[in-house]
Design a protein around this motif. Sequence first.
Motif, PDB file in Angstrom:
ATOM      1  N   GLY A  15       0.820  -1.209   0.000  1.00  0.00           N
ATOM      2  CA  GLY A  15       0.000   0.000   0.000  1.00  0.00           C
ATOM      3  C   GLY A  15       0.852   1.256   0.000  1.00  0.00           C
ATOM      4  O   GLY A  15       0.529   2.248  -0.644  1.00  0.00           O
ATOM      5  N   SER A  16       1.978   1.211   0.707  1.00  0.00           N
ATOM      6  CA  SER A  16       2.876   2.365   0.751  1.00  0.00           C
ATOM      7  C   SER A  16       3.542   2.629  -0.596  1.00  0.00           C
ATOM      8  O   SER A  16       3.697   3.773  -1.001  1.00  0.00           O
ATOM      9  N   LEU A  18       2.725   1.073  -3.775  1.00  0.00           N
ATOM     10  CA  LEU A  18       1.871   1.031  -4.977  1.00  0.00           C
ATOM     11  C   LEU A  18       0.451   1.547  -4.741  1.00  0.00           C
ATOM     12  O   LEU A  18      -0.399   1.393  -5.606  1.00  0.00           O
ATOM     13  N   GLY A  19       0.210   2.140  -3.585  1.00  0.00           N
ATOM     14  CA  GLY A  19      -1.143   2.599  -3.263  1.00  0.00           C
ATOM     15  C   GLY A  19      -1.719   3.600  -4.252  1.00  0.00           C
ATOM     16  O   GLY A  19      -2.892   3.551  -4.581  1.00  0.00           O
ATOM     17  N   ARG A  20      -0.902   4.499  -4.756  1.00  0.00           N
ATOM     18  CA  ARG A  20      -1.407   5.491  -5.719  1.00  0.00           C
ATOM     19  C   ARG A  20      -1.749   4.867  -7.059  1.00  0.00           C
ATOM     20  O   ARG A  20      -2.562   5.396  -7.798  1.00  0.00           O
ATOM     21  N   ILE A  21      -1.106   3.777  -7.377  1.00  0.00           N
ATOM     22  CA  ILE A  21      -1.369   3.112  -8.653  1.00  0.00           C
ATOM     23  C   ILE A  21      -2.510   2.112  -8.525  1.00  0.00           C
ATOM     24  O   ILE A  21      -3.428   2.096  -9.336  1.00  0.00           O
ATOM     25  N   GLN A  22      -2.471   1.288  -7.495  1.00  0.00           N
ATOM     26  CA  GLN A  22      -3.439   0.214  -7.344  1.00  0.00           C
ATOM     27  C   GLN A  22      -4.606   0.554  -6.424  1.00  0.00           C
ATOM     28  O   GLN A  22      -5.586  -0.177  -6.396  1.00  0.00           O
ATOM     29  N   GLY A  23      -4.504   1.620  -5.676  1.00  0.00           N
ATOM     30  CA  GLY A  23      -5.577   1.980  -4.750  1.00  0.00           C
ATOM     31  C   GLY A  23      -5.704   0.964  -3.626  1.00  0.00           C
ATOM     32  O   GLY A  23      -4.720   0.361  -3.202  1.00  0.00           O
ATOM     33  N   ARG A  24      -6.921   0.763  -3.171  1.00  0.00           N
ATOM     34  CA  ARG A  24      -7.150  -0.155  -2.053  1.00  0.00           C
ATOM     35  C   ARG A  24      -6.782  -1.592  -2.389  1.00  0.00           C
ATOM     36  O   ARG A  24      -6.488  -2.382  -1.500  1.00  0.00           O
ATOM     37  N   ARG A  25      -6.809  -1.938  -3.669  1.00  0.00           N
ATOM     38  CA  ARG A  25      -6.435  -3.294  -4.076  1.00  0.00           C
ATOM     39  C   ARG A  25      -4.996  -3.617  -3.671  1.00  0.00           C
ATOM     40  O   ARG A  25      -4.662  -4.778  -3.444  1.00  0.00           O
ATOM     41  N   SER A  26      -4.142  -2.600  -3.580  1.00  0.00           N
ATOM     42  CA  SER A  26      -2.753  -2.848  -3.189  1.00  0.00           C
ATOM     43  C   SER A  26      -2.676  -3.492  -1.811  1.00  0.00           C
ATOM     44  O   SER A  26      -1.776  -4.287  -1.540  1.00  0.00           O
ATOM     45  N   ALA A 150      -6.328   2.960   6.205  1.00  0.00           N
ATOM     46  CA  ALA A 150      -6.012   3.179   4.789  1.00  0.00           C
ATOM     47  C   ALA A 150      -7.030   2.508   3.886  1.00  0.00           C
ATOM     48  O   ALA A 150      -7.423   3.051   2.852  1.00  0.00           O
ATOM     49  N   GLY A 151      -7.510   1.335   4.290  1.00  0.00           N
ATOM     50  CA  GLY A 151      -8.499   0.638   3.494  1.00  0.00           C
ATOM     51  C   GLY A 151      -9.839   1.358   3.462  1.00  0.00           C
ATOM     52  O   GLY A 151     -10.491   1.427   2.419  1.00  0.00           O
ATOM     53  N   LEU A 155      -6.339   5.326  -0.255  1.00  0.00           N
ATOM     54  CA  LEU A 155      -4.925   5.670  -0.374  1.00  0.00           C
ATOM     55  C   LEU A 155      -4.790   6.833  -1.342  1.00  0.00           C
ATOM     56  O   LEU A 155      -5.318   6.808  -2.434  1.00  0.00           O
ATOM     57  N   GLN A 156      -4.067   7.848  -0.940  1.00  0.00           N
ATOM     58  CA  GLN A 156      -3.917   9.035  -1.787  1.00  0.00           C
ATOM     59  C   GLN A 156      -2.523   9.145  -2.320  1.00  0.00           C
ATOM     60  O   GLN A 156      -1.566   9.022  -1.724  1.00  0.00           O
TER      61      GLN A 156
END
Length: 156
Positions: A15-16, A18-26, A150-151, A155-156
């Motif tokens: 999440g840290s 790839l969070g901006r790319i994958q969003g919550r799925r990360s 975060a979920g 994630l921003q």
Amino acid sequence: MDSITQAVLGAALQGSVLGRIQGRRSLLYGAALGTLPDLDVIIRYADPVSQMTYHRGFSHSVFVLTGLALLLAWLVSWLGQRYWPQKGYRWPRLFLAFWLVLITHPVLDAFTVYGTQLFWPLPFTPESWAAVFIIDPVYTLPLLAAVLIAGFKGLQ
């Protein structure tokens, strides 16, 4: 460490990075990838002593996991450029995320009394630093709270 702790750590790391790319799925992908090295429990060995000895063996090796991170980063980068070019999947960032998620698993296991064979196939004694209990809520619960926030918040 227990599987919940490994999943939460994997979710936090992916999440840290790839969070901006994958969003919550990360968070979900990281949780799944964070528990991957423990799938060696499906291998049946001759006796309980062998089971304990060889668990946390090849699947917890920094060499094997680095190779797996390279392979996964290449595959996701290739798929990302082909199917989701707008997402910005780039090989270095993917490798960093996958490597961190995979490598922290055996490192966290090395902090327990059982240890792990970090440098398999080299004939070193398994690393065991005995600094963390196998189930450690003092470590897991704050990290779980951060991942849940975060979920829910995103994630921003």
